[in-house]
Design a protein around this motif. Sequence first.
Motif, PDB file in Angstrom:
ATOM      1  N   THR A  75       0.845  -1.196   0.000  1.00 42.62           N
ATOM      2  CA  THR A  75       0.000   0.000   0.000  1.00 42.62           C
ATOM      3  C   THR A  75       0.880   1.245   0.000  1.00 42.62           C
ATOM      4  O   THR A  75       1.846   1.339   0.767  1.00 42.62           O
TER       5      THR A  75
ATOM      6  N   SER B 267       0.764   5.581   0.080  1.00 39.23           N
ATOM      7  CA  SER B 267      -0.026   6.798   0.219  1.00 39.23           C
ATOM      8  C   SER B 267      -0.009   7.536  -1.117  1.00 39.23           C
ATOM      9  O   SER B 267       0.865   7.308  -1.966  1.00 39.23           O
ATOM     10  N   ARG B 268      -0.962   8.436  -1.289  1.00 37.40           N
ATOM     11  CA  ARG B 268      -1.039   9.179  -2.553  1.00 37.40           C
ATOM     12  C   ARG B 268       0.224   9.998  -2.788  1.00 37.40           C
ATOM     13  O   ARG B 268       0.758  10.032  -3.898  1.00 37.40           O
ATOM     14  N   SER B 269       0.713  10.641  -1.751  1.00 32.45           N
ATOM     15  CA  SER B 269       1.915  11.462  -1.905  1.00 32.45           C
ATOM     16  C   SER B 269       3.141  10.594  -2.201  1.00 32.45           C
ATOM     17  O   SER B 269       3.997  10.963  -3.010  1.00 32.45           O
ATOM     18  N   GLU B 270       3.211   9.428  -1.552  1.00 34.97           N
ATOM     19  CA  GLU B 270       4.340   8.524  -1.787  1.00 34.97           C
ATOM     20  C   GLU B 270       4.334   8.031  -3.230  1.00 34.97           C
ATOM     21  O   GLU B 270       5.364   8.018  -3.908  1.00 34.97           O
TER      22      GLU B 270
ATOM     23  N   THR C 208      -9.995   4.115   4.742  1.00 35.07           N
ATOM     24  CA  THR C 208      -9.516   2.745   4.906  1.00 35.07           C
ATOM     25  C   THR C 208     -10.202   1.783   3.950  1.00 35.07           C
ATOM     26  O   THR C 208     -10.026   0.570   4.035  1.00 35.07           O
TER      27      THR C 208
ATOM     28  N   THR D  60      -6.855   8.578  -1.034  1.00 33.37           N
ATOM     29  CA  THR D  60      -5.824   8.872  -0.037  1.00 33.37           C
ATOM     30  C   THR D  60      -4.633   7.934  -0.157  1.00 33.37           C
ATOM     31  O   THR D  60      -3.539   8.234   0.316  1.00 33.37           O
ATOM     32  N   ALA D  61      -4.869   6.778  -0.787  1.00 38.17           N
ATOM     33  CA  ALA D  61      -3.805   5.786  -0.931  1.00 38.17           C
ATOM     34  C   ALA D  61      -4.157   4.853  -2.087  1.00 38.17           C
ATOM     35  O   ALA D  61      -5.261   4.909  -2.643  1.00 38.17           O
TER      36      ALA D  61
ATOM     37  N   GLN E 187      -3.748   0.655  -3.145  1.00 41.01           N
ATOM     38  CA  GLN E 187      -3.374  -0.700  -2.747  1.00 41.01           C
ATOM     39  C   GLN E 187      -2.974  -1.503  -3.987  1.00 41.01           C
ATOM     40  O   GLN E 187      -3.707  -1.569  -4.961  1.00 41.01           O
TER      41      GLN E 187
END
Length: 391
Positions: free
Chosen positions: A262, A264-267, A330, A342-343, A345
């Motif tokens: 998973t 994050s969006r920024s990552e 989540t 937000t992320a 997967q």
Amino acid sequence: MKSGLLLTPFVLAVGKRHWWISLLFWLVMVAPAQASLILRVAVSEAASQVKIGSSTKALVRDASGKTLGELPAMNGFAAQPQSGKVALSRWAAGQMWIEPTGNGYVWIGDRWYRGKTLLIPQKGGLTAVNYVELEQYLYSVLGAEMSGNWPQEALKAQAVAARSYALNKRSESQTDIYDLENTQISQVYKGLETESSGTYAAVDATAGQVLTYGGQIILAVFHSSSGGHTENVEDVWTQPLPYLRGVPDFDQGAPVYEWTKTFSRSELSTKISGVGNIVSIMPQRTTAFGSVITMKVVGDKGSKVVSGATLREALGLRSTRFTVTPQYGTVAATTNPEQPPTAFQVKGKGFGHAVGMSQWGAHNMAQKGYNYQQILLHYYQGATLARIQVQ
């Protein structure tokens, strides 16, 4: 000339029931002074310094074979490039051989190796090439590529595949300096460190055996786990080969059969640059068995198409057989127009390029009672088992 070939067919009964397999004897011609087929493996390339030693007294020779001196046993030395030559202790020569006496081993960099070593100035540094007998090379490769504690039939299959791969690459080597590298670019080779009783037994039991197709030793590539089905080679690389066909795998239950990561969006937006903050990642082209060929990445500042191989490398994934699902809080969902994800997967299967023999598949087949010949002929479709003879 690296090799000349003489083909002599014969028949072997295999397994619990008779699988009649046409075998060929390969006659590999090498220099008369060689008692066996020697591989040249680059252990260090264009290095600023190479640590050298020997478990026994070692002779130091120049390229012509002239003896320059001796290295005492169990002492370390640093070889360095010097004005286009090799400098070691008090000697300097255009090239330099380090030859352990008796049954000694040579130390190169940080490990012990069988055979002898040639030091060559190259690209402003030194390249250390380990000259080692093919079967002894395989003692190490098996333990580096597959645990020596695995079932013997799986290890035997790996031995034949690795031997075939090494000889195929040797015949196509683009450099006069070495045949193979010691990393995954070729196949992993770590000297004595990865040898074991299991690798000795598997290599010795299959001594000289290779896989052929159309009278040539095949490119017997392998990988850890495909995630259920191997790939047709042209869907992963470019050249179609008749023996590298996608087949059902036996790797179910392997520790790398399924995996999840998973981000994050920024990552993810940092790892895949050029489109701003990522909004979605959708497959554009996939293989018949689910591996990603290309994906479209959409961000708030643009979009671009990225290959599955590039994404695998950028995200540190185990394979290109994966799907990406956005997460909102989540919860994973395919879309949510009210807010950006937000992320993301990533769910995937397998480990490696998924072409040729699956090592976990071989492991599971061996546990189910298949022998190494059956394993090999499952993963390398239409190939023939053969044996090389060195004269």
